[in-house]
Design a protein around this motif. Structure first.
Motif, mmCIF file in Angstrom:
data_model
loop_
_atom_site.group_PDB
_atom_site.id
_atom_site.type_symbol
_atom_site.label_atom_id
_atom_site.label_comp_id
_atom_site.label_asym_id
_atom_site.label_seq_id
_atom_site.Cartn_x
_atom_site.Cartn_y
_atom_site.Cartn_z
ATOM 1 N N ALA A 1 0.867 -1.180 0.000
ATOM 2 C CA ALA A 1 0.000 0.000 0.000
ATOM 3 C C ALA A 1 0.901 1.227 0.000
ATOM 4 O O ALA A 1 2.027 1.193 0.525
ATOM 5 C CB ALA A 1 -0.922 0.011 1.218
ATOM 6 N N VAL A 2 0.423 2.311 -0.588
ATOM 7 C CA VAL A 2 1.255 3.505 -0.710
ATOM 8 C C VAL A 2 0.363 4.739 -0.734
ATOM 9 O O VAL A 2 -0.731 4.728 -1.298
ATOM 10 C CB VAL A 2 2.134 3.441 -1.984
ATOM 11 N N ILE A 3 0.824 5.803 -0.064
ATOM 12 C CA ILE A 3 0.191 7.118 -0.221
ATOM 13 C C ILE A 3 0.868 7.786 -1.406
ATOM 14 O O ILE A 3 2.063 8.100 -1.346
ATOM 15 C CB ILE A 3 0.339 7.974 1.051
ATOM 16 N N ALA A 4 0.137 7.966 -2.482
ATOM 17 C CA ALA A 4 0.730 8.478 -3.716
ATOM 18 C C ALA A 4 0.921 9.985 -3.662
ATOM 19 O O ALA A 4 2.038 10.490 -3.834
ATOM 20 C CB ALA A 4 -0.145 8.099 -4.909
ATOM 21 N N LEU A 5 -0.162 10.709 -3.422
ATOM 22 C CA LEU A 5 -0.134 12.166 -3.449
ATOM 23 C C LEU A 5 -0.870 12.725 -2.236
ATOM 24 O O LEU A 5 -1.695 12.035 -1.620
ATOM 25 C CB LEU A 5 -0.810 12.698 -4.719
ATOM 26 N N GLU A 6 -0.569 13.963 -1.943
ATOM 27 C CA GLU A 6 -1.288 14.681 -0.896
ATOM 28 C C GLU A 6 -1.680 16.050 -1.446
ATOM 29 O O GLU A 6 -0.818 16.815 -1.909
ATOM 30 C CB GLU A 6 -0.420 14.850 0.349
ATOM 31 N N LEU A 7 -2.971 16.328 -1.443
ATOM 32 C CA LEU A 7 -3.470 17.655 -1.779
ATOM 33 C C LEU A 7 -3.684 18.390 -0.468
ATOM 34 O O LEU A 7 -4.429 17.905 0.398
ATOM 35 C CB LEU A 7 -4.777 17.569 -2.570
ATOM 36 N N TYR A 8 -3.051 19.525 -0.284
ATOM 37 C CA TYR A 8 -3.133 20.196 1.009
ATOM 38 C C TYR A 8 -3.360 21.692 0.817
ATOM 39 O O TYR A 8 -2.987 22.288 -0.190
ATOM 40 C CB TYR A 8 -1.876 19.944 1.839
ATOM 41 N N ARG A 9 -3.992 22.280 1.842
ATOM 42 C CA ARG A 9 -4.335 23.703 1.818
ATOM 43 C C ARG A 9 -3.364 24.456 2.728
ATOM 44 O O ARG A 9 -3.210 24.134 3.895
ATOM 45 C CB ARG A 9 -5.790 23.886 2.271
ATOM 46 N N ARG A 10 -2.728 25.471 2.154
ATOM 47 C CA ARG A 10 -1.767 26.289 2.903
ATOM 48 C C ARG A 10 -2.057 27.750 2.628
ATOM 49 O O ARG A 10 -1.941 28.204 1.491
ATOM 50 C CB ARG A 10 -0.338 25.936 2.482
ATOM 51 N N GLN A 11 -2.504 28.462 3.679
ATOM 52 C CA GLN A 11 -2.828 29.879 3.573
ATOM 53 C C GLN A 11 -3.840 30.139 2.451
ATOM 54 O O GLN A 11 -3.705 31.068 1.656
ATOM 55 C CB GLN A 11 -1.562 30.710 3.350
ATOM 56 N N GLY A 12 -4.857 29.272 2.400
ATOM 57 C CA GLY A 12 -5.933 29.439 1.440
ATOM 58 C C GLY A 12 -5.624 28.971 0.040
ATOM 59 O O GLY A 12 -6.469 29.088 -0.847
ATOM 60 N N VAL A 13 -4.429 28.450 -0.196
ATOM 61 C CA VAL A 13 -4.024 27.991 -1.529
ATOM 62 C C VAL A 13 -3.811 26.482 -1.489
ATOM 63 O O VAL A 13 -3.154 25.962 -0.578
ATOM 64 C CB VAL A 13 -2.732 28.703 -1.986
ATOM 65 N N TRP A 14 -4.339 25.785 -2.473
ATOM 66 C CA TRP A 14 -4.194 24.340 -2.543
ATOM 67 C C TRP A 14 -2.953 23.978 -3.359
ATOM 68 O O TRP A 14 -2.675 24.584 -4.391
ATOM 69 C CB TRP A 14 -5.416 23.700 -3.194
ATOM 70 N N LYS A 15 -2.225 22.985 -2.865
ATOM 71 C CA LYS A 15 -1.046 22.472 -3.547
ATOM 72 C C LYS A 15 -1.084 20.952 -3.558
ATOM 73 O O LYS A 15 -1.845 20.326 -2.811
ATOM 74 C CB LYS A 15 0.243 22.950 -2.853
ATOM 75 N N VAL A 16 -0.245 20.344 -4.395
ATOM 76 C CA VAL A 16 -0.106 18.891 -4.429
ATOM 77 C C VAL A 16 1.336 18.547 -4.078
ATOM 78 O O VAL A 16 2.268 19.231 -4.511
ATOM 79 C CB VAL A 16 -0.479 18.308 -5.807
ATOM 80 N N ARG A 17 1.524 17.510 -3.276
ATOM 81 C CA ARG A 17 2.857 17.065 -2.896
ATOM 82 C C ARG A 17 3.004 15.588 -3.249
ATOM 83 O O ARG A 17 2.097 14.785 -3.008
ATOM 84 C CB ARG A 17 3.103 17.259 -1.403
ATOM 85 N N ALA A 18 4.131 15.226 -3.839
ATOM 86 C CA ALA A 18 4.442 13.823 -4.122
ATOM 87 C C ALA A 18 4.887 13.156 -2.826
ATOM 88 O O ALA A 18 5.867 13.593 -2.210
ATOM 89 C CB ALA A 18 5.530 13.734 -5.187
ATOM 90 N N ILE A 19 4.184 12.115 -2.398
ATOM 91 C CA ILE A 19 4.493 11.454 -1.121
ATOM 92 C C ILE A 19 5.260 10.160 -1.359
ATOM 93 O O ILE A 19 6.402 10.007 -0.960
ATOM 94 C CB ILE A 19 3.200 11.183 -0.323
ATOM 95 N N GLY A 20 4.640 9.171 -1.977
ATOM 96 C CA GLY A 20 5.309 7.903 -2.251
ATOM 97 C C GLY A 20 5.660 7.110 -1.005
ATOM 98 O O GLY A 20 6.590 6.298 -1.035
ATOM 99 N N GLN A 21 4.916 7.304 0.101
ATOM 100 C CA GLN A 21 5.184 6.581 1.348
ATOM 101 C C GLN A 21 4.517 5.212 1.298
ATOM 102 O O GLN A 21 3.297 5.102 1.230
ATOM 103 C CB GLN A 21 4.648 7.376 2.538
ATOM 104 N N GLY A 22 5.335 4.142 1.297
ATOM 105 C CA GLY A 22 4.805 2.796 1.217
ATOM 106 C C GLY A 22 4.665 2.134 2.571
ATOM 107 O O GLY A 22 5.305 2.549 3.556
ATOM 108 N N TYR A 23 3.826 1.092 2.644
ATOM 109 C CA TYR A 23 3.569 0.372 3.890
ATOM 110 C C TYR A 23 3.608 -1.129 3.604
ATOM 111 O O TYR A 23 2.767 -1.649 2.849
ATOM 112 C CB TYR A 23 2.202 0.760 4.465
ATOM 113 N N ALA A 24 4.578 -1.802 4.225
ATOM 114 C CA ALA A 24 4.666 -3.249 4.072
ATOM 115 C C ALA A 24 3.504 -3.944 4.765
ATOM 116 O O ALA A 24 3.141 -5.070 4.412
ATOM 117 C CB ALA A 24 5.996 -3.757 4.622
ATOM 118 N N GLY A 25 2.912 -3.282 5.754
ATOM 119 C CA GLY A 25 1.771 -3.847 6.467
ATOM 120 C C GLY A 25 0.465 -3.703 5.710
ATOM 121 O O GLY A 25 -0.584 -4.114 6.218
#
Length: 654
Positions: A131-155
């Motif tokens: 399983a993996v978190i691919a992307l994160e859409l987040y709000r910062r000071q009223g502006v939305w951005k996308v961040r590449a995460i790629g955090q995987g979980y062996a569990g």
């Protein structure tokens, strides 16, 4: 320009309505979680997954698949939501791969609603993770951005959800996997009773699992304090698997593209329907932000309804046939039935049961087809020009559009069980694939069609498609060029030539072919360099950046090796800068090139100039019969529309 992200990198989002497209080499589960300012997910009602695919402001896929398109409207998210995580997981219990490490890296792409690229991220470096978190859409000071995460979980999925702060992570993960394995996420409940006013009920939650089922998916709820909302728009892609309807009753109109709450502008409502009667069909009775979008979704809903009811009928007939065969075998296997009338009576009883089952199945099919035909009768006259047939009255009042429509009609589809019911074949714009108008006999339903007649029909069909594309684009945003090496398509091309809608006369002869291909190759090179380098201002003055359709007639006649190479280059690289091919050819004529041109044919959408059942539906196994668009015999509508297109372009140029 699409930003290529690496792990941890972020990029601003230019608009609120977005799609996240996921591509993997194996079926994966796609979902999303909503988190507060601290990054915590308060409860299972804040998780969108195949069992509960819709949350306010987002919608995810309803099944495991190799390709997903997740829809987002960031402005519709609750104010308490500050982060949206897009997650992927390998389903368990399906016999598929257990870790990402042995597979090609999955890819996530953020696009606008029009398909324009925003950000692209390849999740490389995964090993034992499932399983993996691919992307994160987040709000910062009223502006939305996308961040590449790629955090995987062996569990797996449970470990991922637990890391997001969910105390119910393990049962939720088990319920999601069970829904995928058993197909619960794809099941459709029997239709609820019709309301007195005839309004169609809308599904906003997945069917609840049976009581006591282990690992059942919790029923979907909206986050506390958030009013119930539907998806602002439906993710467009491969249609969801079409299950069989429950026996009895009319078609269940509560399907994926007709679910969710009503859009901001309420669609038309049907007149009151007596209790127990099917709801009266209404044009635009689907979700969407505009009438065009509602009609588009309604047409796709009709396609899915027809696929489902035909699949149910075929399944019932297959069951009746297999049951008859078993009973006849059992009768013949009993020695007592070989003498006297017992065997005849048993065989007659088996055939009577078979007839009863088939008759019952046909009655259900006919009831559903009657309802779909009634819906088609009200939807077809309401379609805008881009969706309408050439016999529609809307073309008589045609005016050049000011915006590119969602889709364009390239013909009709039907099944053998419903020969009278035609479903418009709508393809999204801008075209993602070029078109191949097959002038050969390999796919024709009529083996007696004359080859020369087929070639002429193929070119006429190409002209009709080109005219439709010219008509639905605003002036100056789309152009058509033609390569006709031998000049054999002059008669069919006459409407385009006489109206003046072509950029230049059709190219003929080897020199003409080489000249057009050389100029288009240079144009594609310049546009690609400008896009990749972010230097559109540096393009040469006068370079046309509008979309373009290149019609190639009678390929490969008149093409040498260099011309073939350039044509393949245009087919591969042209779509990224708005250039599409329309090949009018017989694949067997290109056999001399061997497998060299196979990638070219596979990259194009094959259409035929005569009815043909070559379009396969992977979800239910149907072979849909495709019928090309036809201008009514004796009608001047095509000439009139092309004349108005030419007038609009002339006015725009000046």
């Amino acid at each position: 320009m699409t930003a290529e992200l690496v792990r941890g990198q972020n990029h601003p989002l230019p608009q609120a309505r977005l799609e996240v497209r996921v591509s993997a080499c194996t079926p994966v589960v796609a979902g999303a979680t909503l988190a507060d300012a601290q990054g915590r997910v308060p409860g299972v009602e804040w998780v969108a997954h195949p069992g509960a695919p819709t949350l306010p402001g987002l919608e995810v896929s309803r099944q495991a698949a190799a390709d997903h398109r997740l829809a987002f409207d960031l402005d519709a998210l609750p104010e308490s939501v500050h982060r949206v995580s897009v997650l992927l997981a390998l389903p368990t219990g399906t016999g598929g791969p257990a870790r990402f490490g042995g597979l090609a890296a999955p890819v996530a792409t953020v696009t606008g609603i029009d398909g324009s690229g925003v950000a692209h991220y390849t999740m490389s470096g995964l090993d034992a993770e499932s399983a993996v978190i691919a992307l994160e859409l987040y709000r910062r000071q009223g502006v939305w951005k996308v961040r590449a995460i790629g955090q995987g979980y062996a569990g797996g999925l449970s470990a991922l959800l637990a890391d997001q702060g969910l105390s119910e992570a393990e049962p939720l993960a088990g319920g999601i996997n069970e829904a995928v394995v058993q197909g619960l996420a794809r099941s459709i409940a029997p239709p609820p009773p019709r309301l007195p006013d005839g309004d169609r009920p809308r599904r906003t939650a997945a069917p609840a699992a049976p009581e006591g089922a282990s690992g059942a998916v919790p029923p979907h709820q909206d986050p506390p304090g958030v009013p119930r909302q539907g998806s602002p728009y439906d993710a467009i892609g491969s249609p969801d698997p079409v299950p069989q309807p429950a026996s009895g009753g009319p078609i269940d109109y509560v399907h994926p593209r007709r679910g969710g709450a009503a859009p901001p502008t309420p669609p038309p409502t049907a007149p009151a329907t007596p209790p127990g009667q099917p709801a009266q069909p209404v044009a635009g009775d689907a979700t969407g932000w505009s009438m065009e979008e509602r009609l588009y979704n309604q047409v796709w809903g009709m396609f899915e309804d027809l696929a489902r009811t035909a699949a149910a009928y075929r399944s019932a007939v297959d069951f009746a046939d297999s049951r008859l065969e078993r009973e006849l075998d059992r009768t013949l296997a009993d020695p007592r039935n070989r003498i006297g009338g017992q065997g005849d009576a048993a065989r007659e009883a088996a055939r009577s049961k078979h007839t009863g089952l088939v008759t019952q199945a046909r009655a259900s099919l006919d009831r559903d087809l009657t309802q779909l035909n009634a819906e088609s009768d009200v939807v077809e006259p309401a379609l805008p020009p881009a969706f309408a047939g050439w016999d529609s009255p809307v073309w008589h009042g045609y005016r050049a559009p000011t915006e590119i429509p969602m889709a364009v009609r390239l013909g009709d589809l039907h099944l053998p069980e419903s020969d009278a019911l035609r479903i418009p074949m709508l393809v999204r714009l801008p075209l993602q694939r070029g078109l191949w108008i097959d002038s050969g006999r390999s796919g024709s339903l009529d083996p007696l069609v004359d080859p020369d007649e087929l070639r002429g029909l193929a070119m006429e069909t190409a002209v009709v498609h080109a005219a439709r594309l010219l008509a639905v684009y605003p002036p100056g945003e789309f152009a058509v060029q033609v390569i006709d090496p031998a000049g054999s398509g002059a008669s069919a091309l006459a409407p385009l030539v006489r109206s003046g809608v072509l950029i230049e006369p059709p190219a003929v002869g080897g020199a003409g072919v080489a000249d057009v291909l050389t100029r288009l190759t240079q144009r594609v090179d310049l546009l690609q360099m400008a896009v990749r380098g972010g230097a559109s201002d540096a393009l040469p003055p006068g370079l046309d950046t509008a979309g373009c359709l290149l019609i190639v007639h009678d390929f490969p006649h008149g093409f040498d090796d260099r011309a073939v190479t350039r044509l393949r280059y245009l087919a591969d690289e042209g779509p990224s800068v708005g250039l599409q091919l329309m090949m009018v050819a017989d694949r067997e004529d290109a056999a001399a090139y061997g497998p060299l041109l196979d990638p070219l044919w596979r990259s194009l959408l094959r259409l035929t100039p005569v009815p043909d059942d070559h379009l396969a539906d992977p979800w239910v196994g149907h072979a849909w019969t495709y019928e090309p668009p036809r201008v009514p015999r004796g009608s001047q509508v095509l000439t009139q529309v092309l004349s108005r297109v030419a007038e609009s372009r002339s006015a725009w140029d000046h």
